[in-house]
Structure formats: C-alpha cells, structure tokens
Design a protein around this motif. Structure first.
Motif, PDB file in Angstrom:
ATOM      1  N   SER A   1      48.766  81.112  37.723  1.00  0.00           N
ATOM      2  CA  SER A   1      48.957  82.539  37.486  1.00  0.00           C
ATOM      3  C   SER A   1      47.794  83.326  38.074  1.00  0.00           C
ATOM      4  O   SER A   1      46.631  83.077  37.748  1.00  0.00           O
ATOM      5  CB  SER A   1      49.071  82.808  35.978  1.00  0.00           C
TER       6      SER A   1
ATOM      7  N   THR B   1      42.867  74.097  34.607  1.00  0.00           N
ATOM      8  CA  THR B   1      43.967  75.044  34.474  1.00  0.00           C
ATOM      9  C   THR B   1      44.885  74.632  33.328  1.00  0.00           C
ATOM     10  O   THR B   1      45.192  73.440  33.158  1.00  0.00           O
ATOM     11  CB  THR B   1      44.783  75.106  35.784  1.00  0.00           C
ATOM     12  N   HIS B   2      45.306  75.610  32.546  1.00  0.00           N
ATOM     13  CA  HIS B   2      46.276  75.357  31.483  1.00  0.00           C
ATOM     14  C   HIS B   2      47.630  75.129  32.141  1.00  0.00           C
ATOM     15  O   HIS B   2      48.169  76.012  32.822  1.00  0.00           O
ATOM     16  CB  HIS B   2      46.342  76.549  30.525  1.00  0.00           C
TER      17      HIS B   2
ATOM     18  N   ARG C   1      50.761  74.830  31.181  1.00  0.00           N
ATOM     19  CA  ARG C   1      51.956  75.606  30.834  1.00  0.00           C
ATOM     20  C   ARG C   1      51.916  77.020  31.390  1.00  0.00           C
ATOM     21  O   ARG C   1      52.950  77.572  31.810  1.00  0.00           O
ATOM     22  CB  ARG C   1      52.125  75.644  29.314  1.00  0.00           C
ATOM     23  N   SER C   2      50.741  77.631  31.354  1.00  0.00           N
ATOM     24  CA  SER C   2      50.644  79.032  31.776  1.00  0.00           C
ATOM     25  C   SER C   2      50.097  79.200  33.186  1.00  0.00           C
ATOM     26  O   SER C   2      50.289  80.252  33.798  1.00  0.00           O
ATOM     27  CB  SER C   2      49.753  79.809  30.804  1.00  0.00           C
TER      28      SER C   2
ATOM     29  N   ARG D   1      46.957  79.396  33.788  1.00  0.00           N
ATOM     30  CA  ARG D   1      45.751  80.217  33.655  1.00  0.00           C
ATOM     31  C   ARG D   1      44.492  79.356  33.685  1.00  0.00           C
ATOM     32  O   ARG D   1      44.492  78.207  33.235  1.00  0.00           O
ATOM     33  CB  ARG D   1      45.796  81.036  32.365  1.00  0.00           C
TER      34      ARG D   1
ATOM     35  N   VAL E   1      40.944  77.881  32.690  1.00  0.00           N
ATOM     36  CA  VAL E   1      40.259  77.587  31.441  1.00  0.00           C
ATOM     37  C   VAL E   1      38.757  77.437  31.663  1.00  0.00           C
ATOM     38  O   VAL E   1      37.955  77.772  30.781  1.00  0.00           O
ATOM     39  CB  VAL E   1      40.826  76.292  30.800  1.00  0.00           C
TER      40      VAL E   1
ATOM     41  N   TRP F   1      45.171  71.847  23.629  1.00  0.00           N
ATOM     42  CA  TRP F   1      45.515  72.708  24.764  1.00  0.00           C
ATOM     43  C   TRP F   1      46.971  72.547  25.202  1.00  0.00           C
ATOM     44  O   TRP F   1      47.446  73.313  26.042  1.00  0.00           O
ATOM     45  CB  TRP F   1      44.596  72.410  25.944  1.00  0.00           C
TER      46      TRP F   1
ATOM     47  N   PRO G   1      51.929  76.369  23.801  1.00  0.00           N
ATOM     48  CA  PRO G   1      52.276  77.601  24.522  1.00  0.00           C
ATOM     49  C   PRO G   1      51.089  78.554  24.588  1.00  0.00           C
ATOM     50  O   PRO G   1      50.189  78.533  23.736  1.00  0.00           O
ATOM     51  CB  PRO G   1      53.419  78.194  23.675  1.00  0.00           C
ATOM     52  N   THR G   2      51.114  79.414  25.575  1.00  0.00           N
ATOM     53  CA  THR G   2      50.012  80.349  25.806  1.00  0.00           C
ATOM     54  C   THR G   2      49.744  81.230  24.583  1.00  0.00           C
ATOM     55  O   THR G   2      48.590  81.452  24.209  1.00  0.00           O
ATOM     56  CB  THR G   2      50.322  81.244  27.017  1.00  0.00           C
TER      57      THR G   2
ATOM     58  N   ILE H   1      47.657  79.490  21.964  1.00  0.00           N
ATOM     59  CA  ILE H   1      46.254  79.309  22.350  1.00  0.00           C
ATOM     60  C   ILE H   1      45.498  80.625  22.285  1.00  0.00           C
ATOM     61  O   ILE H   1      44.352  80.682  21.806  1.00  0.00           O
ATOM     62  CB  ILE H   1      46.162  78.700  23.764  1.00  0.00           C
ATOM     63  N   LEU H   2      46.121  81.705  22.732  1.00  0.00           N
ATOM     64  CA  LEU H   2      45.461  83.008  22.693  1.00  0.00           C
ATOM     65  C   LEU H   2      45.199  83.460  21.258  1.00  0.00           C
ATOM     66  O   LEU H   2      44.248  84.208  21.004  1.00  0.00           O
ATOM     67  CB  LEU H   2      46.317  84.052  23.421  1.00  0.00           C
TER      68      LEU H   2
END
Length: 269
Positions: free
Chosen positions: A37, A75-76, A78-79, A81, A83, A106, A109-110, A113-114
């Motif tokens: 992303s 990198t995560h 699933r998303s 993004r 890390v 980890w 889903p995003t 984690i957020l």
C-alpha cells in the motif's frame, strides 16, 4: 557425419527444465506474493515470509515512479503497510527478532492492529530503536556478548615437564600423548609415561562477533597463526588486534566482525 536426435523423452525433459510451468509448492519456498500500500495506490510485491506470522520481508521502494532503493522493510502481509523503517537487510532481519519479544499478533486484520495499543507502541519504539542503531552503525539486537572467558587448557605432563602447547579438549591432548606412547621420540620430549592434566587457570579471553549473522561456531576472532582456532589473550591485546583487522566495538561488551560491520553503515555514510 551422422547427427542423432536425442530421444523424445530427453527433449521433453530439457524443454520442461528450460520453460518450467509447475508452480513451486509453498513448502519449498519462503517467498510470498502480496500487494503493498502506497499513498498513490497499490503495487504488486514479492517478499520473504518471516518467523512472525503476518509479517513479510520486502524490498523498500519509493519515488513517483516506484523503484527499489536497496533497503528492506517489514510489511504487514494483509494490508501491505510498512511496519519497520527502511534499513539494510541485516538490520531488517534484526527487526524481526526485536518484534518477537513484543508479544504482538501481526496476523490480524488492519483494523484490529490499529486498535491495539501494544502494536502501536511496538511500531513507534522500533522506529526509534532502528534510528539509533543506524545512527551509531551498530546492530539493532545482539545474538550474544562478545567476550568469552576461555576455559583452562589441557596439557601433557611428562618426566617433570609440561608441554608448552595447551589443548582445548582432553581428546586433543590425548592424541599427542597416544602418539608418544606408540612412537616414542616422535614428539620431542614426550614419553610413554605422559599424563594429561588440566590447567587451574584460564589462559585469557576470546572475542566473538555479536551479530545474528554469525553463528556461535564461526563468530570468533581467530589466531592469525592458526585460522581454525580462536585467538586467546588479554582483552587489551585482543581489542588492539581485532580493531586493526576491521572489527568494531559497540560498547557494553559487543563487537562485530568485518563482514558484519560492513552491513551496519552509519546514517549518511
């Protein structure tokens, strides 16, 4: 001249090897496909799975036209993004070890984690810890301490004398004594009545690389006269010799060998 065509089976095998069509089973590769992303959209990427489920080691890309920078990030999956901050391959491998001690799952889903304070704290603290490690040109985490108090050596005692050479194991000393017993005179000053005893004091210190890139066995600073044996001496002597050989000290009893030191460039170097 007669040219004989290869059997059809060999031709098919050669064609298959040149143009493989069978996907590699997941068990035979650590690579994983994902989508990263970016602020301007999504992009395909291939990364390497890590020991932390949900996190993948991927090349770092940036620019209006995305290009590889030579650095790496976690990198995560699933998303897609980021890390960890962009860093060398070794520093990014160390980031995995650093995160293993944080107890964060980890592989979620995003949104989960957020909403997790532990994940947010780990992200921010890793960013700062990596900045400090890069600024100092040192490892982010250490696999071991560098100084090893070497155990007392084994020596062969014979006719009131003691062998100048010490041995790390009883077996090594026994080999010399056995040779003297079987072939008297083969070892100067050795006699069949030889006895093997261990010294009462340590011969000194040994120095080993603290990076996770070196294994316990291959991490020692070796004797220049015997490349297979760790150098054993006082700390002051070893520090001087190791520094002259390209080793670097990072404080708190941690040193890195020349090969690993090159993978920890200081920021801006």
């Amino acid at each position: 001249m007669t040219i004989t065509a290869p059997p059809a089976a060999q031709t098919r095998r050669a064609r298959r090897d040149l143009f493989p069509s069978r996907p590699i089973p997941a068990a035979e590769t650590a690579l994983a496909e994902l989508t990263i992303s970016r602020s301007n959209g999504l992009a395909p990427m291939v990364g390497e799975r890590t020991t932390l489920p949900g996190l993948v080691l991927t090349p770092h890309v940036t620019g209006e036209v995305l290009r590889y920078t030579g650095n790496w990030i976690l990198t995560h999956a699933r998303s897609g993004r980021r890390v960890s901050p962009a860093a060398s391959f070794l520093h990014t491998r160390e980031a995995v070890v650093w995160l293993e001690n944080r107890g964060v799952d980890w592989d979620r889903p995003t949104a989960d984690i957020l909403a997790d304070p532990a994940a947010s704290s780990a992200f921010e603290e890793l960013d700062f810890a990596m900045y400090c490690a890069q600024d100092a040109g040192r490892p982010l985490v250490y696999a071991r301490t560098s100084w090893v108090d070497w155990p007392p050596l084994w020596r062969v005692h014979h006719r009131g004398g003691v062998s100048d050479e010490g041995f790390d194991t009883f077996e090594a000393a026994a080999d010399v004594a056995w040779s003297a017993c079987r072939f008297p005179g083969d070892e100067p000053g050795m006699y069949p009545s030889s006895v093997i005893r261990r010294d009462e004091q340590s011969p000194g210190w040994a120095l080993r690389c603290a990076s996770i890139a070196c294994t316990d066995r291959d991490s020692f600073y070796v004797d220049a006269w015997d490349g297979d044996r760790p150098a054993v001496d006082s700390r002051a002597v070893l520090e001087r010799m190791a520094w002259d050989s390209g080793w670097r000290g990072h404080g708190h009893g941690h040193w890195t060998c020349p090969n690993c030191t090159r993978q920890y460039p200081t920021r801006g170097a």
